[in-house]
Motif scaffolding. Structure first.
Motif, PDB file in Angstrom:
ATOM      1  N   GLU A 113     -27.885   7.574  -2.971  1.00  0.00           N
ATOM      2  CA  GLU A 113     -27.811   8.101  -4.325  1.00  0.00           C
ATOM      3  C   GLU A 113     -28.570   7.218  -5.305  1.00  0.00           C
ATOM      4  OE1 GLU A 113     -24.406   9.766  -7.394  1.00  0.00           O
ATOM      5  OE2 GLU A 113     -23.880   8.270  -5.909  1.00  0.00           O
ATOM      6  N   ASP A 116     -31.900   8.061  -7.301  1.00  0.00           N
ATOM      7  CA  ASP A 116     -31.920   8.843  -8.529  1.00  0.00           C
ATOM      8  C   ASP A 116     -31.693   7.976  -9.765  1.00  0.00           C
ATOM      9  OD1 ASP A 116     -32.290  11.234  -7.139  1.00  0.00           O
ATOM     10  OD2 ASP A 116     -30.133  11.463  -6.820  1.00  0.00           O
ATOM     11  N   TYR A 117     -31.274   6.727  -9.562  1.00  0.00           N
ATOM     12  CA  TYR A 117     -30.858   5.899 -10.677  1.00  0.00           C
ATOM     13  C   TYR A 117     -31.785   4.717 -10.957  1.00  0.00           C
ATOM     14  CZ  TYR A 117     -26.270   8.171 -10.627  1.00  0.00           C
ATOM     15  OH  TYR A 117     -25.249   9.075 -10.688  1.00  0.00           O
ATOM     16  N   GLU A 269     -22.742  19.586 -13.056  1.00  0.00           N
ATOM     17  CA  GLU A 269     -23.096  18.172 -13.090  1.00  0.00           C
ATOM     18  C   GLU A 269     -23.307  17.694 -14.533  1.00  0.00           C
ATOM     19  OE1 GLU A 269     -24.118  14.395 -12.488  1.00  0.00           O
ATOM     20  OE2 GLU A 269     -23.828  15.618 -10.690  1.00  0.00           O
ATOM     21  N   SER A 270     -22.516  16.681 -14.959  1.00  0.00           N
ATOM     22  CA  SER A 270     -22.704  15.956 -16.222  1.00  0.00           C
ATOM     23  C   SER A 270     -22.647  16.827 -17.465  1.00  0.00           C
ATOM     24  CB  SER A 270     -24.029  15.194 -16.205  1.00  0.00           C
ATOM     25  OG  SER A 270     -24.047  14.231 -15.181  1.00  0.00           O
ATOM     26  N   THR A 307     -19.165  12.434  -8.900  1.00  0.00           N
ATOM     27  CA  THR A 307     -19.348  13.867  -8.653  1.00  0.00           C
ATOM     28  C   THR A 307     -18.484  14.316  -7.480  1.00  0.00           C
ATOM     29  OG1 THR A 307     -21.586  13.921  -9.559  1.00  0.00           O
ATOM     30  CG2 THR A 307     -21.014  15.633  -7.968  1.00  0.00           C
ATOM     31  N   GLN A 389     -33.553  20.982  -7.525  1.00  0.00           N
ATOM     32  CA  GLN A 389     -32.725  20.268  -8.494  1.00  0.00           C
ATOM     33  C   GLN A 389     -32.572  21.030  -9.809  1.00  0.00           C
ATOM     34  OE1 GLN A 389     -33.977  16.215  -9.066  1.00  0.00           O
ATOM     35  NE2 GLN A 389     -34.199  15.844  -6.876  1.00  0.00           N
ATOM     36  N   TYR A 417     -27.032  20.870 -10.872  1.00  0.00           N
ATOM     37  CA  TYR A 417     -27.608  19.533 -10.885  1.00  0.00           C
ATOM     38  C   TYR A 417     -28.450  19.204 -12.131  1.00  0.00           C
ATOM     39  CZ  TYR A 417     -29.693  15.258  -9.020  1.00  0.00           C
ATOM     40  OH  TYR A 417     -30.076  13.953  -8.827  1.00  0.00           O
ATOM     41  N   HIS A 420     -27.973  16.241 -14.537  1.00  0.00           N
ATOM     42  CA  HIS A 420     -27.965  14.892 -13.980  1.00  0.00           C
ATOM     43  C   HIS A 420     -29.060  14.071 -14.650  1.00  0.00           C
ATOM     44  CE1 HIS A 420     -28.562  11.691 -10.998  1.00  0.00           C
ATOM     45  NE2 HIS A 420     -27.387  12.004 -10.480  1.00  0.00           N
TER      46      HIS A 420
END
Length: 622
Positions: A113, A116-117, A269-270, A307, A389, A417, A420
């Protein structure tokens, strides 16, 4: 005087290598324990005790490196060890800046993960972490240059010196046992007692506070390799008692009103509450205004993988244990009362959908454990990752839509998604959102805010397409959409602005997120009582008239006896009026009784939750 000064200089010269080696390993702990984590307890539990623990561990590893290994090998192992500790410290520092907590080593299994960050996380690197990392590495370099053997060849007597720090570590563990000091682990406020926190080792921040870096890592490694997921008969009996005493589900005016209808559950998501508006999310706003709006809904975050935690809670009715990664450790658990299984008992098909691969969060296996017929990655339909995505691309693929509405009665679980992170720079999904809605690109708005709202619109486009396609196929009247967010927009980098938006949205807490249930023709209703993620499953069970044995940690939102409560990982809670935070909220004679009663309820719920999941209660007891 001169001889005394010379002796001191000689002592420093002879021992400088050891001083540098100890400093190299102490600096990372100092960075995390004093400059990052909030202090949960008074002295000496966040200063003396963890520091002593650290010194014993450092003494042990350095004795091994210096005295028991060949010179070159010892120096090489020391360098590797120090670099690894600094890497762990650096990662924890950034993680804490983003999420407000450290991470368990077991969560390293979810390292995929992190891709993505990476760019987003770079903005949290500040002078503190750079300075302390460089200082630690400088001490490491100095020690490596001066490296020497303190003795001749190791012998049995010198090897036995390792028993000194080992004995110290053992004695410190004994000293921290609550039973030696009359501390009761089942007291309502036991969560605030350092020795109880140390023994239970379930709250990552508090555990770090009372253990220190090296003891924390040692215990975390032990728990990772030898997870404690077996419970005694009396602990299972406590869960039996909890469910026996839990109020039985009652009939209300909403019981069974959607019985037999199709279901599409969407975890957004978010999707934060401040992102909802007529301008940016018209479809979502319409459904909230014309359906069941859970207006005070909260998505607590337990453990790591926020999530998946909400995903797990919606499907099982339980929060995830705080001290381990549920997606990895509990795929073989029994979930007889999960939502997909209850719908399948009524003849529904049950399928789940998301862009990511089945391996991510172990969804391919976990969703089977929940009871779904299959987990469908959008990429298996030929969509490349960057396209999958973007939520507005999902229903443009006819194969995905047809698999969603397949069967006489269907229950789908879809994870979106688009919202995100990142929000501070463009990626494929944000570029698409800008192309689809150039009129919503606002150069006069804060750029990060505008980007976040554009991504929310891309998720809204998915809902608009879903309503349109269901209507065109004559399915909309017989389909219920259940939608909720997995967590607040924690990826929003401007924390001050995020707090401002949350307050303007009417929230007393960041964790407030949108949740609603919609089907055409329903009388609009706004539920103002506080609800949380664990309340969603019992509410859906009631609305669809499913087999309800009430083996859940949450409650039906329409149960008149349920007054509403959201509680969080640090055992804070919110009931709509009172927001209680351990060690911060002032307790008076007037509110003491009420706060103690809610604290006890929260503590019991968290304990039961852990036994049910970590102890596989339904697999071993039911």
């Amino acid at each position: 005087m001169e001889n005394k000064a010379n002796r001191k200089i000689d002592f420093l010269k002879n021992n400088m290598v050891y001083i540098c080696a100890v400093a190299a390993l102490l600096v990372p702990d100092f960075l995390l324990r004093y400059l990052v984590t909030p202090k949960m307890f008074g002295e000496p539990f966040v200063t003396v005790i963890p520091t002593v623990m650290n010194l014993f561990w450092i003494g042990l590893v350095l004795y091994i490196f210096f005295a028991l290994l060949p010179r070159r090998v010892g120096r090489a192992v020391f360098i590797v060890f120090t670099v690894m500790e600094n890497t762990l410290t650096f990662s924890n520092y950034i993680y804490f800046k983003i999420f407000g907590q450290f991470f368990w080593l077991s969560s390293v299994g979810l390292v995929g993960e992190a891709g993505d960050y990476v760019r987003y996380a770079l903005q949290y690197i500040d002078w503190k972490v750079i300075l302390f990392t460089l200082v630690s590495l400088a001490f490491m370099t100095a020690a490596a240059v001066m490296w020497k053997k303190p003795f001749g060849r190791p012998n049995l007597r010198r090897a036995l010196y390792t028993l000194v720090p080992v004995a110290g570590i053992v004695l410190m563990n004994v000293f921290m046992q609550p039973s030696l000091f009359g501390v009761l682990e089942d007291d309502w406020d036991s969560w605030s007692k350092p020795r109880v926190i140390y023994k239970q080792f379930t709250d990552v921040n508090k555990s770090f506070d009372v253990a220190g870096l090296y003891q924390f890592v040692a215990r975390d490694l032990w728990n990772t390799w030898f997870p404690h997921n077996s419970y005694a008969a009396d602990e299972y009996a406590e869960v039996d008692k909890y469910f026996a005493e839990k109020s039985k589900p009652t009939q209300n005016e909403y019981t069974g009103i959607f019985e037999g209808k199709n279901v599409i559950a969407v975890m957004m998501e978010s999707m934060d509450d401040w992102l909802i508006s007529e301008k940016y999310t018209p479809a979502i706003k319409y459904m909230m205004d014309n359906g069941i709006n859970l207006a005070n809904h909260f998505a607590p975050t337990f453990g790591t993988g926020y999530t998946f935690n909400t995903e797990f809670t919606f499907n099982t009715g339980f929060h995830t244990p705080k001290s381990t990664v549920t997606a990895v450790n509990f795929s073989s658990n029994a979930f007889p009362y999960s939502l997909p299984r209850l719908f399948k008992e009524k003849g529904y098909s049950a399928n789940s959908f998301h862009y990511n691969s089945p391996e991510f969060y172990n969804r391919g296996i976990m969703h089977k454990s929940f009871g779904y017929d299959a987990y469908h990655s959008f990429m298996k339909y030929g969509l490349p990752s960057y396209a999958a995505q973007a939520d507005s691309n999902i229903l443009k693929n006819d194969k995905i839509y047809k698999d969603m509405v397949k069967g006489d009665k269907f229950f789908d679980f879809v994870v979106t998604y688009s919202v995100h992170l990142p929000y501070t720079y463009s990626d494929a999904k944000l570029d698409l959102a800008k192309r689809n809605h150039p009129d919503l690109v606002d150069p006069n708005m804060d750029e990060e805010t505008n980007n976040c709202m554009l991504l929310a619109r891309d998720t809204d486009d998915f809902f608009a397409q879903l309503l349109r396609r269901l209507n065109d196929d004559g399915l909309l009247e017989n389909t219920v959409i259940v939608a909720f967010a997995d967590h607040y927009a924690y990826g929003f980098s401007n924390s001050a602005l995020l707090m401002k938006y949350s307050r303007e949205a009417g929230s007393r807490l960041l964790y407030k997120v949108p949740a609603f249930i919609y089907t055409p023709g329903i009388k609009p209703v706004t539920v103002t009582k506080v609800t949380q993620s664990a309340d969603l499953l019992p509410t859906v069970v009631n609305l669809f008239g499913l087999n309800n044995k009430n083996y859940y940690i949450g409650s039906d939102a329409f149960d008149e006896s349920y007054t509403g409560l959201a509680y969080f990982e640090n055992r804070s809670w919110f009931d709509g009026k009172t927001y209680y935070v351990p060690d911060e909220t002032k307790i008076t004679d007037k509110n003491k009784s009420y706060i103690e009663s809610v604290n006890k309820k929260v503590a019991e719920s968290i304990d039961v939750d852990d036994i049910v999941i970590a102890g596989d209660y339904f697999g071993k007891r039911k």
